[in-house]
Design a protein around this motif. Structure first.
Motif, PDB file in Angstrom:
ATOM      1  N   ILE A   4      47.948  37.736  51.178  1.00  0.00           N
ATOM      2  CA  ILE A   4      47.283  38.241  50.184  1.00  0.00           C
ATOM      3  C   ILE A   4      47.470  39.895  50.473  1.00  0.00           C
ATOM      4  O   ILE A   4      47.288  40.153  51.609  1.00  0.00           O
ATOM      5  CB  ILE A   4      45.809  37.905  50.239  1.00  0.00           C
ATOM      6  CG1 ILE A   4      45.019  37.907  51.529  1.00  0.00           C
ATOM      7  CG2 ILE A   4      45.454  36.367  49.701  1.00  0.00           C
ATOM      8  CD1 ILE A   4      43.743  37.537  51.709  1.00  0.00           C
ATOM      9  N   VAL A   5      47.342  40.529  49.312  1.00  0.00           N
ATOM     10  CA  VAL A   5      47.159  41.978  49.173  1.00  0.00           C
ATOM     11  C   VAL A   5      45.880  42.165  48.094  1.00  0.00           C
ATOM     12  O   VAL A   5      45.704  41.562  46.952  1.00  0.00           O
ATOM     13  CB  VAL A   5      48.414  42.261  48.434  1.00  0.00           C
ATOM     14  CG1 VAL A   5      48.337  44.080  48.179  1.00  0.00           C
ATOM     15  CG2 VAL A   5      49.378  42.158  49.366  1.00  0.00           C
ATOM     16  N   PHE A   6      44.999  43.001  48.657  1.00  0.00           N
ATOM     17  CA  PHE A   6      44.092  43.472  47.631  1.00  0.00           C
ATOM     18  C   PHE A   6      43.882  44.334  46.691  1.00  0.00           C
ATOM     19  O   PHE A   6      43.285  44.485  45.841  1.00  0.00           O
ATOM     20  CB  PHE A   6      42.606  43.300  48.650  1.00  0.00           C
ATOM     21  CG  PHE A   6      42.115  42.216  49.141  1.00  0.00           C
ATOM     22  CD1 PHE A   6      41.257  41.172  48.276  1.00  0.00           C
ATOM     23  CD2 PHE A   6      42.316  41.552  50.379  1.00  0.00           C
ATOM     24  CE1 PHE A   6      40.869  39.927  48.620  1.00  0.00           C
ATOM     25  CE2 PHE A   6      41.946  40.343  50.820  1.00  0.00           C
ATOM     26  CZ  PHE A   6      41.201  39.684  49.891  1.00  0.00           C
ATOM     27  N   SER A   7      44.505  45.467  46.836  1.00  0.00           N
ATOM     28  CA  SER A   7      44.731  46.884  46.477  1.00  0.00           C
ATOM     29  C   SER A   7      46.157  47.130  46.270  1.00  0.00           C
ATOM     30  O   SER A   7      46.978  47.003  46.963  1.00  0.00           O
ATOM     31  CB  SER A   7      43.983  47.702  47.265  1.00  0.00           C
ATOM     32  OG  SER A   7      44.084  49.152  46.571  1.00  0.00           O
ATOM     33  N   ASP A  10      47.799  49.242  49.170  1.00  0.00           N
ATOM     34  CA  ASP A  10      47.858  48.660  50.276  1.00  0.00           C
ATOM     35  C   ASP A  10      49.508  48.690  50.584  1.00  0.00           C
ATOM     36  O   ASP A  10      50.470  48.199  49.463  1.00  0.00           O
ATOM     37  CB  ASP A  10      47.632  47.194  50.386  1.00  0.00           C
ATOM     38  CG  ASP A  10      46.231  46.909  50.281  1.00  0.00           C
ATOM     39  OD1 ASP A  10      45.346  48.107  50.603  1.00  0.00           O
ATOM     40  OD2 ASP A  10      45.646  45.640  50.378  1.00  0.00           O
ATOM     41  N   THR A  14      48.170  40.228  54.310  1.00  0.00           N
ATOM     42  CA  THR A  14      47.288  39.770  55.408  1.00  0.00           C
ATOM     43  C   THR A  14      47.905  38.123  55.232  1.00  0.00           C
ATOM     44  O   THR A  14      47.676  37.736  54.204  1.00  0.00           O
ATOM     45  CB  THR A  14      45.923  39.884  55.268  1.00  0.00           C
ATOM     46  OG1 THR A  14      45.666  41.192  55.385  1.00  0.00           O
ATOM     47  CG2 THR A  14      45.235  39.055  56.269  1.00  0.00           C
ATOM     48  N   LYS A  47      48.851  41.102  59.802  1.00  0.00           N
ATOM     49  CA  LYS A  47      49.470  41.865  58.836  1.00  0.00           C
ATOM     50  C   LYS A  47      50.992  42.077  58.901  1.00  0.00           C
ATOM     51  O   LYS A  47      51.546  42.158  60.281  1.00  0.00           O
ATOM     52  CB  LYS A  47      48.938  43.152  58.687  1.00  0.00           C
ATOM     53  CG  LYS A  47      47.595  43.343  58.753  1.00  0.00           C
ATOM     54  CD  LYS A  47      46.936  44.921  58.801  1.00  0.00           C
ATOM     55  CE  LYS A  47      47.371  45.459  60.314  1.00  0.00           C
ATOM     56  NZ  LYS A  47      46.357  44.818  61.166  1.00  0.00           N
ATOM     57  N   LYS A  61      45.004  48.659  53.964  1.00  0.00           N
ATOM     58  CA  LYS A  61      44.672  47.489  53.953  1.00  0.00           C
ATOM     59  C   LYS A  61      43.193  47.445  53.113  1.00  0.00           C
ATOM     60  O   LYS A  61      42.680  48.166  53.531  1.00  0.00           O
ATOM     61  CB  LYS A  61      44.587  46.757  55.082  1.00  0.00           C
ATOM     62  CG  LYS A  61      44.176  45.185  55.270  1.00  0.00           C
ATOM     63  CD  LYS A  61      44.005  44.891  56.842  1.00  0.00           C
ATOM     64  CE  LYS A  61      43.501  43.454  56.704  1.00  0.00           C
ATOM     65  NZ  LYS A  61      43.602  42.832  57.908  1.00  0.00           N
ATOM     66  N   TYR A  62      43.376  46.390  52.143  1.00  0.00           N
ATOM     67  CA  TYR A  62      42.240  46.343  51.382  1.00  0.00           C
ATOM     68  C   TYR A  62      41.916  47.819  50.786  1.00  0.00           C
ATOM     69  O   TYR A  62      40.504  48.116  50.489  1.00  0.00           O
ATOM     70  CB  TYR A  62      40.846  45.912  51.954  1.00  0.00           C
ATOM     71  CG  TYR A  62      41.076  44.710  52.934  1.00  0.00           C
ATOM     72  CD1 TYR A  62      41.558  43.656  52.424  1.00  0.00           C
ATOM     73  CD2 TYR A  62      40.799  44.584  54.159  1.00  0.00           C
ATOM     74  CE1 TYR A  62      41.737  42.352  53.297  1.00  0.00           C
ATOM     75  CE2 TYR A  62      40.660  43.454  54.959  1.00  0.00           C
ATOM     76  CZ  TYR A  62      41.396  42.336  54.353  1.00  0.00           C
ATOM     77  OH  TYR A  62      41.613  41.164  54.976  1.00  0.00           O
ATOM     78  N   GLY A  63      42.754  48.483  50.514  1.00  0.00           N
ATOM     79  CA  GLY A  63      42.754  49.863  49.796  1.00  0.00           C
ATOM     80  C   GLY A  63      42.329  50.858  50.578  1.00  0.00           C
ATOM     81  O   GLY A  63      42.076  52.060  49.947  1.00  0.00           O
ATOM     82  N   GLU A  64      42.195  50.689  51.937  1.00  0.00           N
ATOM     83  CA  GLU A  64      41.566  51.479  52.689  1.00  0.00           C
ATOM     84  C   GLU A  64      42.594  52.055  53.724  1.00  0.00           C
ATOM     85  O   GLU A  64      43.309  51.115  54.308  1.00  0.00           O
ATOM     86  CB  GLU A  64      40.250  51.396  53.411  1.00  0.00           C
ATOM     87  CG  GLU A  64      39.100  51.062  52.329  1.00  0.00           C
ATOM     88  CD  GLU A  64      38.549  52.206  51.878  1.00  0.00           C
ATOM     89  OE1 GLU A  64      38.723  53.326  52.352  1.00  0.00           O
ATOM     90  OE2 GLU A  64      38.295  52.210  50.493  1.00  0.00           O
TER      91      GLU A  64
END
Length: 95
Positions: A4-7, A10, A14, A47, A61-64
């Motif tokens: 998965i990728v959230f942003s 990224d 993960t 990752k 990761k997660y946009g951060e």
């Protein structure tokens, strides 16, 4: 789905299950599906790079930002402490 990728920021995905070296995985990213061949085994919850990351660039990761690449990282590489320096607890990276 394998990872998965959230942003859209990224540059890593993960793994949501154990993945194997040379396996081709599909990752949904920015309304497209990326097909990435893994260069290493990736354990569940860890990752891998979804794009090339240059040495000294931030890892997102997660946009951060979660760390700084300590070496060039290729798409499909395992991303962990051997090639990333964490931002937390490192004086030169505190904000």
């Amino acid at each position: 789905m394998d990872a998965i990728v959230f942003s859209k920021k990224d540059n890593v995905a993960t793994a949501i299950k154990n993945l194997s070296k040379d396996q081709e995985v599909l990752v949904n990213f920015e309304n497209t599906t990326l097909k990435i061949k893994l260069n290493h085994d990736i354990p569940f919850g860890h990752k891998f790079a979804i794009k090339d990351i240059k040495k000294e660039s931030e890892v997102f990761k997660y946009g951060e930002p979660i760390g700084i690449a300590t070496q060039d990282i290729k798409t499909g590489d395992y991303v962990h402490v051997h090639n990333v320096s964490g931002k937390r607890g490192v004086r030169r990276y505190t904000t």
